[in-house]
Scaffold this active site. Structure first.
Site, PDB file in Angstrom:
ATOM      1  N   ARG A 159       0.812  -1.231   0.000  1.00 41.14           N
ATOM      2  CA  ARG A 159       0.000   0.000   0.000  1.00 41.14           C
ATOM      3  C   ARG A 159       0.842   1.276   0.000  1.00 41.14           C
ATOM      4  O   ARG A 159       0.380   2.334   0.395  1.00 41.14           O
ATOM      5  CB  ARG A 159      -0.985   0.005   1.179  1.00 41.14           C
ATOM      6  N   LYS A 174       2.363  11.286 -11.139  1.00 46.94           N
ATOM      7  CA  LYS A 174       1.474  10.426 -11.932  1.00 46.94           C
ATOM      8  C   LYS A 174       2.247   9.169 -12.322  1.00 46.94           C
ATOM      9  O   LYS A 174       3.271   9.245 -12.999  1.00 46.94           O
ATOM     10  CB  LYS A 174       0.966  11.159 -13.167  1.00 46.94           C
ATOM     11  N   GLU A 220       8.238  18.151 -24.880  1.00 41.93           N
ATOM     12  CA  GLU A 220       7.567  18.541 -23.642  1.00 41.93           C
ATOM     13  C   GLU A 220       8.002  19.927 -23.183  1.00 41.93           C
ATOM     14  O   GLU A 220       7.213  20.690 -22.618  1.00 41.93           O
ATOM     15  CB  GLU A 220       7.845  17.512 -22.540  1.00 41.93           C
ATOM     16  N   LYS A 242       5.963  22.939 -14.017  1.00 39.98           N
ATOM     17  CA  LYS A 242       5.152  21.768 -13.672  1.00 39.98           C
ATOM     18  C   LYS A 242       4.913  21.700 -12.171  1.00 39.98           C
ATOM     19  O   LYS A 242       3.806  21.378 -11.724  1.00 39.98           O
ATOM     20  CB  LYS A 242       5.816  20.482 -14.157  1.00 39.98           C
ATOM     21  N   GLU A 277      -5.325  16.598 -10.841  1.00 42.63           N
ATOM     22  CA  GLU A 277      -5.851  16.870 -12.180  1.00 42.63           C
ATOM     23  C   GLU A 277      -7.362  17.079 -12.190  1.00 42.63           C
ATOM     24  O   GLU A 277      -8.072  16.580 -13.056  1.00 42.63           O
ATOM     25  CB  GLU A 277      -5.473  15.721 -13.134  1.00 42.63           C
ATOM     26  N   ARG A 294      -4.385  21.317 -13.634  1.00 48.64           N
ATOM     27  CA  ARG A 294      -3.360  20.384 -14.102  1.00 48.64           C
ATOM     28  C   ARG A 294      -3.672  19.826 -15.486  1.00 48.64           C
ATOM     29  O   ARG A 294      -2.771  19.348 -16.191  1.00 48.64           O
ATOM     30  CB  ARG A 294      -3.176  19.257 -13.089  1.00 48.64           C
ATOM     31  N   ASN A 310      -1.723  18.522 -20.318  1.00 54.68           N
ATOM     32  CA  ASN A 310      -2.053  17.554 -21.369  1.00 54.68           C
ATOM     33  C   ASN A 310      -2.119  18.180 -22.756  1.00 54.68           C
ATOM     34  O   ASN A 310      -2.533  17.509 -23.716  1.00 54.68           O
ATOM     35  CB  ASN A 310      -3.396  16.878 -21.056  1.00 54.68           C
ATOM     36  N   HIS A 345      -1.412  16.109 -25.852  1.00 55.66           N
ATOM     37  CA  HIS A 345      -1.328  14.697 -25.489  1.00 55.66           C
ATOM     38  C   HIS A 345      -2.519  13.869 -25.967  1.00 55.66           C
ATOM     39  O   HIS A 345      -2.389  12.654 -26.127  1.00 55.66           O
ATOM     40  CB  HIS A 345      -1.178  14.551 -23.970  1.00 55.66           C
ATOM     41  N   HIS A 394      -1.326  10.503 -27.772  1.00 62.89           N
ATOM     42  CA  HIS A 394      -1.582   9.137 -27.335  1.00 62.89           C
ATOM     43  C   HIS A 394      -2.203   8.298 -28.457  1.00 62.89           C
ATOM     44  O   HIS A 394      -1.924   7.098 -28.585  1.00 62.89           O
ATOM     45  CB  HIS A 394      -2.481   9.141 -26.104  1.00 62.89           C
ATOM     46  N   HIS A 412       7.805   9.483 -27.225  1.00 64.06           N
ATOM     47  CA  HIS A 412       6.666  10.219 -26.663  1.00 64.06           C
ATOM     48  C   HIS A 412       6.726  11.710 -27.019  1.00 64.06           C
ATOM     49  O   HIS A 412       5.720  12.303 -27.422  1.00 64.06           O
ATOM     50  CB  HIS A 412       6.629  10.049 -25.144  1.00 64.06           C
TER      51      HIS A 412
END
Length: 361
Positions: free
Chosen positions: A121, A143, A185, A227, A237, A241, A245, A248, A252, A265
């Site tokens: 956990r 993330k 990025e 960031k 998010e 936030r 993206n 993105h 993706h 990427h």
């Protein structure tokens, strides 16, 4: 050396940026109260270059960190690979104070963070990103995820590291294409948050592409600071936030339709940013002059503006498996100018298809 703090109350952590930061790593680990055993996760490309050296630093700080090497590449970001790492952690007898360290690029960081968030956990997690892309993007903000056959990063968590260590000397070991991927990025941060930074990038392309130390330190530190500020305001998010993206949603889809192997990427993000800028113009949000500035900077950084081997119908279908699609509505991050973006869920399908067609080659 530069230090950027990600301010999240009791979960705040430092990002240490510099060339030769061994002493900072040892000092941090020595004072963190970790158990005597940990695990370093790396890949077959990065491991031979520096894993033994990093393990030696942890040993000097009182932590014996076993090196576990995974295959390089996006296919390793899977539940199957995560399960192998869970098994190894159990075999090593790692406990709740045992640090798990990500040493590599974004795939290693995302996968390792997912394992650290889930094992018992949640156990201590440290990031040592070795690619420019990971340094300015995936290693910052918490993330973590693995991919699913139906979409990228669909299985994951928000889980902050204890610290991020970025040794710039590692960038010299990267192929040029990996450096260029990171620049995708970095350009994004100027578009979404800082017009002055975007203009600085426009004026320093030669220095950046030559990896001039002062220029590289600046672009990494400024990207991380942007960031960090966004994450500070919206860790999970739910609002602001989302601006991270930008580009993105299309990226993706490009990655999925090309099997995660044709484009890095950051290259896919560059294509996605060109698409998002074009949609922004069609929606009456962005001037065509600013769209051209975005495209010109992408081109100057030797990044692609269109995708090979993709089909419009397939890409359009992929958009609806993206995390930013809620209730069947795609939440597009669109530009209103250099340094300013907003989120829209009312983009007509015909505009999207028109832009996707223009991006396919």
């Amino acid at each position: 050396m530069r230090k950027v703090m990600v301010e999240l109350g009791t979960r705040s952590y430092p990002i240490i940026i510099g060339s030769g930061i061994d002493d900072e790593i040892i000092s941090f680990v020595r004072t963190s109260g970790y158990s005597a055993h940990g695990m370093i996760v790396t890949d077959m490309n990065v491991g031979p270059l520096c894993a033994d050296d990093i393990a030696a630093l942890f040993a000097a700080a009182g932590v014996h960190a076993e090196i576990v090497t995974i295959p390089a590449g996006e296919p390793s970001k899977s539940l199957a690979q995560a399960n192998d790492l869970f098994t190894r952690a159990i075999e090593l007898g790692l406990d709740r104070n045992s640090p798990i360290i990500a040493l590599g690029g974004g795939v290693v960081g995302d996968l390792t963070g997912f394992v650290a968030a889930s094992y018992m956990r949640g156990v201590p997690f440290l990031q040592i990103p070795t690619s420019l892309l990971a340094q300015v993007d995936s290693s910052v903000g918490g993330k973590v995820a693995v991919n699913h056959a139906l979409g990228k990063n669909l299985i994951g968590a928000f889980y902050q590291p204890d610290a991020v260590f970025m040794d710039l000397k590692l960038l010299r070991t990267l192929p040029k294409r990996e450096i260029l991927s990171g620049l995708g990025e970095i350009i994004k941060y100027g578009i979404i948050y800082d017009a002055d930074f975007f203009a600085w990038l426009e004026g320093h392309c030669v220095d950046i592409l030559a990896l001039e130390p002062a220029a590289v330190t600046h672009i990494i530190a400024r990207s991380c600071a942007i960031k960090a500020d966004v994450v500070r305001q919206d860790e999970r998010e739910s609002g602001l936030r989302r601006i991270l993206n930008f580009g993105h949603t299309i990226a993706h889809a490009v990655e999925k339709e090309t099997g995660y192997v044709r484009y890095r990427h950051g290259e896919a993000v560059a294509i996605g940013m060109a698409g998002a800028a074009a949609i922004s113009v069609q929606m009456g949000l962005l001037s065509d002059d600013d769209r051209m500035r975005i495209n010109d900077l992408i081109r100057a950084m030797e990044l692609p503006l269109s995708a090979e081997g993709v089909k419009v119908d397939a890409m359009h279908a992929d958009l609806f498996h993206d995390k930013k699609t809620v209730g069947g509505r795609i939440h597009w991050v669109l530009a209103e100018g250099i340094g300013r973006v907003s989120v829209h869920s009312d983009v007509p399908e015909e505009i999207v298809r028109k832009i996707l067609l223009g991006l396919s080659s």
